[in-house]
Enzyme design. Structure first.
Site, PDB file in Angstrom:
ATOM      1  N   GLU A   1      69.490  -2.227   7.914  1.00 31.85           N
ATOM      2  CA  GLU A   1      69.942  -2.295   6.531  1.00 31.85           C
ATOM      3  C   GLU A   1      70.851  -1.102   6.280  1.00 31.85           C
ATOM      4  O   GLU A   1      70.497   0.031   6.628  1.00 31.85           O
ATOM      5  CB  GLU A   1      68.782  -2.252   5.540  1.00 31.85           C
ATOM      6  CG  GLU A   1      69.240  -2.271   4.085  1.00 31.85           C
ATOM      7  CD  GLU A   1      68.090  -2.117   3.112  1.00 31.85           C
ATOM      8  OE1 GLU A   1      67.897  -3.039   2.293  1.00 31.85           O
ATOM      9  OE2 GLU A   1      67.385  -1.088   3.168  1.00 31.85           O
TER      10      GLU A   1
ATOM     11  N   ARG B   1      72.504  -6.582   5.032  1.00 33.94           N
ATOM     12  CA  ARG B   1      71.404  -6.945   5.917  1.00 33.94           C
ATOM     13  C   ARG B   1      71.865  -8.059   6.847  1.00 33.94           C
ATOM     14  O   ARG B   1      72.875  -8.709   6.583  1.00 33.94           O
ATOM     15  CB  ARG B   1      70.184  -7.402   5.110  1.00 33.94           C
ATOM     16  CG  ARG B   1      69.670  -6.343   4.128  1.00 33.94           C
ATOM     17  CD  ARG B   1      68.513  -6.875   3.283  1.00 33.94           C
ATOM     18  NE  ARG B   1      68.097  -5.891   2.298  1.00 33.94           N
ATOM     19  CZ  ARG B   1      68.591  -5.771   1.071  1.00 33.94           C
ATOM     20  NH1 ARG B   1      69.562  -6.603   0.686  1.00 33.94           N
ATOM     21  NH2 ARG B   1      68.158  -4.850   0.243  1.00 33.94           N
TER      22      ARG B   1
END
Length: 634
Positions: A324, A498
């Site tokens: 992330e 992501r």
């Protein structure tokens, strides 16, 4: 329920709700606040003076002239409550609300709603952005009954050694804790724990995970949406034989189940059975030393000064599979988190035994809360300082490094005082953590900053992952610079990136299973090589001048970049999309053509089958609203 009992019940629930959100006096809390200011204030929940979310004020029509739903089934637990979503962009008058105590109560309510011309809307913890439950400004006179699933429909039980039966109002935090007690876990889940299972499934909730290089998928695990882990579900549908609503259980092998796995609120799923696998402890490493120009560089175009070992986002995905990136606005060094499977605790890692391990993010530090208050009060040009402050707070909380603060001087030094630094360092360093998967996969509390967000999934080959990220970064940076050159600062949050796999139905373990039809991760039959999805979100405070216009410019740029040639774009249902210059979820071309086309392209079952199936099982559209009527049509 008698009239006296009803009014007492209503008063008790309003009192409990106000106490839950800070106990403000309803008249004083809102006196002098405009609607926009209220929405902006609710965005910084956790910042003391703005603890206003969910309270009832003058703009909520406190008069008791709303018609009481007539003839409700006996024993219905009825009250009224303001509906307000996570960011405050959707806020209603007090709407009639009930809390079904058993799944069997819901079909009876559906029969009642059909007979009386009302509509039913499932409500969880309201951690959403899109108007899929109700629209902003819905009046209390509307014939809408909210069904709060969080009071009673929360049971979690073992269905088999590797599955769990979950009612729709159970939280994801409770679900993962239940699985952990049995030695089980999921590979990818949303970061907030206070989400209902039903809400996550309705919009195709996801985490961030693809197989790392050399990683073999363990039995019971998957790399797509949580919906794709469902093996069986129970929904409220119309029984043609009796012409009454009833509970019906669908096995994942049944074709119709594919429409209910991601239904956008166009159905009511009372419980599901989810597949899980043996839990795999994770190591989560955070770093802030990689420039955005390097992390998001175009393939083969790294800056000359970069280290010899590649440090692009795709490189970290290849190594660990789970990443992330959080890129604070107007800063150049993103916060990169990577998760890797680690059966044993690495020597350098700190062991944790519970979720929410970033206290500097969960409980907003006072300087950030104060500057956020200035932003929502109208000092929008403070956005670059706000981004820098967010970056520095993360760096101190993760690494303990205060060098940048000592060298910065000026406002940064004034805000990050010795007392604040001591507070940030008190919890210990958080850059290298290890523990059971749930302790590291859930890291967002309701006390974090409440911002709005757009959201998109880009489907592409894994080999094109870095190209997708670079294309987005270039488009985003160019727009941000163009706005800043005009003296506009529409973005005051972060970019979040992501990466997941697509929904392979084989991962459910059910022969004959099909992917969720309305999932943003449904594979394209004509593009089997598109095995990866890059999720893109841009965050900001609601009401920021130019934010919707910026989001529209970015949305149109992404549609041009990911036009189906090398990659394809779908919207993230729970976030913001279909922008005009003034509003989200409003562009007619996006709603009527672009979004449905994104689920029709490539052939195979998709948009049309999903809409047809949901209409067949609820032909009276009891479970719907005007926005969904517009969106979900053939």
């Amino acid at each position: 329920m008698t009239t006296e009992h009803h009014h007492r019940h209503e008063h008790e629930h309003e009192r409990d709700h106000d106490q839950e959100h800070g106990g403000h006096d309803r008249g004083e809390a809102h006196r002098g606040l405009s609607r926009r200011r209220l929405l902006g204030a609710s965005a910084v929940l956790g910042a003391g003076a703005w603890l206003l979310r969910g309270t009832v004020g003058p703009d909520s029509a406190l008069a008791d002239d709303a018609p009481v739903p007539p003839g409700l089934p006996a024993g219905t637990e009825l009250f009224r409550r303001v509906y307000q979503n996570w960011s405050g962009e959707v806020r209603t008058d007090r709407l009639w609300t009930c809390a079904p105590r058993t799944p069997e109560e819901v079909p009876a309510l559906a029969d009642w709603a059909r007979a009386h011309g009302w509509r039913l809307r499932a409500q969880g913890h309201r951690h959403t952005w899109a108007p899929l439950t109700v629209a902003d400004g819905t009046p209390e006179a509307a014939r809408v009954l909210l069904l709060d699933t969080t009071r009673h429909l929360t049971a979690l039980t073992a269905d088999s050694p590797t599955t769990v039966r979950a009612q729709s109002g159970a939280t994801m935090e409770a679900l993962l804790a239940h699985l952990a007690e049995r030695g089980l876990g999921l590979t990818a889940v949303p970061a907030p724990g206070e989400l209902t299972v039903g809400g996550v499934l309705a919009i195709g909730g996801h985490g961030t995970a693809v197989p790392a290089a050399g990683e073999t998928r363990p039995d019971g695990h998957g790399y797509g949406s949580v919906s794709n882990q469902v093996t069986r579900l129970t929904a409220v549908v119309l029984d043609p034989a009796t012409d009454r609503y009833t509970l019906r259980t669908f096995d994942r092998s049944e074709a119709d189940s594919a429409a209910f796995l991601v239904h956008l609120g166009r159905a009511f799923v009372t419980e599901v059975v989810l597949r899980a696998g043996a839990d795999r402890p994770l190591r989560c490493v955070s770093r802030l030393d990689i420039p955005a120009a390097e992390l998001f560089a175009r393939p083969g175009a790294l800056p000359a000064s970069t280290p010899s070992r590649p440090r692009t986002l795709a490189d970290f995905v290849e190594r660990d599979g789970r990443v992330e990136a959080i890129w604070f606005a107007y800063t150049e060094r993103p916060w990169l988190k990577t998760w890797s499977v680690a059966p044993n605790r690495p020597f350098a890692a700190r062991a944790v035994d519970g979720p929410y391990n970033y206290p500097f993010s969960d409980s907003v530090p006072e300087p950030i809360a104060r500057l956020a208050g200035d932003l929502v009060a109208g000092t929008w040009a403070s956005a670059p300082l706000f981004g820098q402050l967010q970056y520095l707070v993360a760096k101190i909380g993760l690494t303990g490094d205060i060098t940048d603060v000592l060298l910065s001087g000026g406002l940064i030094r004034d805000l990050l005082t010795g007392e604040v630094l001591t507070h940030l360092l008190a919890g210990g360093l958080r850059s290298d953590l290890w523990g059971p998967s749930r302790t590291l996969l859930q890291y967002v509390r309701p006390t974090t900053l409440r911002v709005t967000a757009n959201g998109y999934a880009v489907l592409a080959r894994r080999a094109d992952l870095q190209w997708v990220v670079a294309e987005f970064a270039d488009r985003y940076r160019a727009l941000l610079d163009a706005y800043r050159d005009r003296g506009e600062f529409p973005v005051n949050g972060a970019v979040e990136i992501r990466v997941t796999g697509v929904d392979d139905p084989a991962w459910s373990g059910v022969p004959g299973a099909r992917p969720p039809l309305l999932s943003a991760l449904r594979p394209r039959p004509d593009r089997p090589e598109w095995d990866t999805a890059v999720w893109l979100d841009v965050l900001g405070f609601p009401g920021t001048p130019g934010l919707n216009r910026f989001a529209r410019d970015l949305e149109q740029a992404l549609l041009r970049s990911f036009d189906g040639t090398r990659a394809g774009l779908r919207v993230e249902w729970s976030k913001g999309w279909a922008y005009t210059e003034d509003a989200a979820w409003a562009d007619p071309d996006m709603l009527d053509r672009v979004i449905p086309a994104g689920h029709r392209e490539g052939g195979g079952p998709g948009w049309d089958e999903a809409v047809t199936t949901l209409d067949r099982h609820d032909p009276h559209r009891v479970f719907g609203n005007p926005f969904l009527d517009r969106l979900l049509k053939l």
